[in-house]
Write a protein that holds these residues in place. Sequence first.
Motif, PDB file in Angstrom:
ATOM      1  N   ALA A   6       0.827  -1.202   0.000  1.00  0.00           N
ATOM      2  CA  ALA A   6       0.000   0.000   0.000  1.00  0.00           C
ATOM      3  C   ALA A   6       0.862   1.253   0.000  1.00  0.00           C
ATOM      4  O   ALA A   6       0.544   2.250  -0.664  1.00  0.00           O
ATOM      5  CB  ALA A   6      -0.929  -0.015   1.212  1.00  0.00           C
ATOM      6  N   HIS A   8       3.778   1.645  -1.378  1.00  0.00           N
ATOM      7  CA  HIS A   8       4.289   1.862  -2.736  1.00  0.00           C
ATOM      8  C   HIS A   8       3.210   2.471  -3.643  1.00  0.00           C
ATOM      9  O   HIS A   8       3.505   3.341  -4.463  1.00  0.00           O
ATOM     10  CB  HIS A   8       4.792   0.546  -3.332  1.00  0.00           C
ATOM     11  CG  HIS A   8       6.039   0.029  -2.690  1.00  0.00           C
ATOM     12  ND1 HIS A   8       7.171   0.796  -2.517  1.00  0.00           N
ATOM     13  CD2 HIS A   8       6.330  -1.188  -2.149  1.00  0.00           C
ATOM     14  CE1 HIS A   8       8.109   0.071  -1.919  1.00  0.00           C
ATOM     15  NE2 HIS A   8       7.618  -1.128  -1.688  1.00  0.00           N
ATOM     16  N   LEU A   9       1.978   2.007  -3.484  1.00  0.00           N
ATOM     17  CA  LEU A   9       0.890   2.569  -4.276  1.00  0.00           C
ATOM     18  C   LEU A   9       0.677   4.043  -3.925  1.00  0.00           C
ATOM     19  O   LEU A   9       0.453   4.880  -4.806  1.00  0.00           O
ATOM     20  CB  LEU A   9      -0.397   1.774  -4.041  1.00  0.00           C
ATOM     21  CG  LEU A   9      -0.403   0.347  -4.599  1.00  0.00           C
ATOM     22  CD1 LEU A   9      -1.619  -0.413  -4.091  1.00  0.00           C
ATOM     23  CD2 LEU A   9      -0.384   0.351  -6.132  1.00  0.00           C
ATOM     24  N   HIS A  14      -1.322   7.284  -5.898  1.00  0.00           N
ATOM     25  CA  HIS A  14      -2.685   6.770  -5.808  1.00  0.00           C
ATOM     26  C   HIS A  14      -3.305   7.118  -4.455  1.00  0.00           C
ATOM     27  O   HIS A  14      -2.632   7.106  -3.421  1.00  0.00           O
ATOM     28  CB  HIS A  14      -2.691   5.255  -6.013  1.00  0.00           C
ATOM     29  CG  HIS A  14      -2.151   4.837  -7.346  1.00  0.00           C
ATOM     30  ND1 HIS A  14      -2.866   4.974  -8.518  1.00  0.00           N
ATOM     31  CD2 HIS A  14      -0.946   4.314  -7.699  1.00  0.00           C
ATOM     32  CE1 HIS A  14      -2.140   4.539  -9.532  1.00  0.00           C
ATOM     33  NE2 HIS A  14      -0.959   4.137  -9.059  1.00  0.00           N
ATOM     34  N   LEU A  16      -5.723   6.075  -1.467  1.00  0.00           N
ATOM     35  CA  LEU A  16      -6.081   4.780  -0.908  1.00  0.00           C
ATOM     36  C   LEU A  16      -7.265   4.872   0.045  1.00  0.00           C
ATOM     37  O   LEU A  16      -7.443   5.865   0.749  1.00  0.00           O
ATOM     38  CB  LEU A  16      -4.898   4.187  -0.142  1.00  0.00           C
ATOM     39  CG  LEU A  16      -3.553   4.074  -0.879  1.00  0.00           C
ATOM     40  CD1 LEU A  16      -2.523   3.432   0.027  1.00  0.00           C
ATOM     41  CD2 LEU A  16      -3.702   3.293  -2.173  1.00  0.00           C
ATOM     42  N   LEU A 136      -0.170  -0.488 -11.902  1.00  0.00           N
ATOM     43  CA  LEU A 136      -0.204  -0.811 -10.473  1.00  0.00           C
ATOM     44  C   LEU A 136       0.776  -1.933 -10.159  1.00  0.00           C
ATOM     45  O   LEU A 136       1.525  -1.871  -9.173  1.00  0.00           O
ATOM     46  CB  LEU A 136      -1.618  -1.214 -10.059  1.00  0.00           C
ATOM     47  CG  LEU A 136      -2.717  -0.176 -10.277  1.00  0.00           C
ATOM     48  CD1 LEU A 136      -4.077  -0.770  -9.910  1.00  0.00           C
ATOM     49  CD2 LEU A 136      -2.447   1.075  -9.449  1.00  0.00           C
ATOM     50  N   THR A 139       4.316  -0.873  -9.973  1.00  0.00           N
ATOM     51  CA  THR A 139       4.634  -0.171  -8.730  1.00  0.00           C
ATOM     52  C   THR A 139       5.016  -1.150  -7.625  1.00  0.00           C
ATOM     53  O   THR A 139       5.730  -0.790  -6.687  1.00  0.00           O
ATOM     54  CB  THR A 139       3.419   0.664  -8.275  1.00  0.00           C
ATOM     55  OG1 THR A 139       3.085   1.590  -9.313  1.00  0.00           O
ATOM     56  CG2 THR A 139       3.703   1.447  -7.012  1.00  0.00           C
ATOM     57  N   LEU A 140       4.553  -2.392  -7.753  1.00  0.00           N
ATOM     58  CA  LEU A 140       4.702  -3.377  -6.681  1.00  0.00           C
ATOM     59  C   LEU A 140       5.756  -4.444  -6.951  1.00  0.00           C
ATOM     60  O   LEU A 140       6.247  -5.065  -6.003  1.00  0.00           O
ATOM     61  CB  LEU A 140       3.361  -4.076  -6.441  1.00  0.00           C
ATOM     62  CG  LEU A 140       2.179  -3.161  -6.083  1.00  0.00           C
ATOM     63  CD1 LEU A 140       0.890  -3.972  -6.066  1.00  0.00           C
ATOM     64  CD2 LEU A 140       2.422  -2.493  -4.738  1.00  0.00           C
TER      65      LEU A 140
END
Length: 286
Positions: A6, A8-9, A14, A16, A136, A139-140
């Motif tokens: 989360a 990293h997002l 982004h 959340l 997404l 990003t992970l």
Amino acid sequence: MGAPMAAHLMAGGHTLSTVLNRSPLPAGLTADVLETPAAVAAASEVVITMLPDTPDVERVLLGRNGVIEGIQPGSLVIDMSSISPIATKRFAESLRDKGVGYLDAPVSGGEVGAKAATLTIMVGGPADEFERARPLFETLGKNITLVGEANGAGQTCKIANQIVVALTIEAVGEALVFASKAGCDPAKVRSALMGGFAASRILEIHGERMIKRTFAPGFRIRLHQKDLALALDSARALGVALPNTASTQQLMNACAAMEGGTEADHSSLVQALERLAGHELSNEEA
């Protein structure tokens, strides 16, 4: 693993939302805290789940006040848990009936990979939904593969991964216990093997854990037990024999029966082999 993912997002720009939980948000993580999965789904374009087991995912997605009650048509659900491929297909069908996209995208790399954003991500679902989610995923993780366009393909790939990991841990444990009881220094044996065809990340990392007795998790025995149970259940449904997976599952069951065993790292599988041999690597006298 969910917290660093989360983060990293969030770092990727982004916004959340998450469900009200017994634990506070980790330091540095900002998210709108809502009462139910339905509320999170209503506020989100993409819903990502990262949960321990199949019943947890079912409850969050399809249960009372679940995602399915709040999500809007055109949204996308990405399940990054490691769960049953058979149940995954059912979850996907239920959400697609609501006009919602669905990807199963389990990961490998553990907490270390989650923190470093270097996860391997194995995805099942339509190619257009995969491309929608690709930013997404990038990003992970680093190794991102659309395994197949049918839901369940990602979960099947993750089960295959867990079979390879478990059986390799077992093989490394057997080799080190054998060498140690024969009078060799297991650390020197491991070092020699790392220069040959037997070299692997598991020999490198988990072999060292076995020798140094560093069994703090890592990836817990109870989670690998669950994954091998998924493998055996799926194999039974397919009519496939997995004899060595079954025997390794029994060794994990033996480890789980030890005090604190379920919460130990899966490299602690060597302890079951040590008991069978009547010899511990830590007792090396050579």
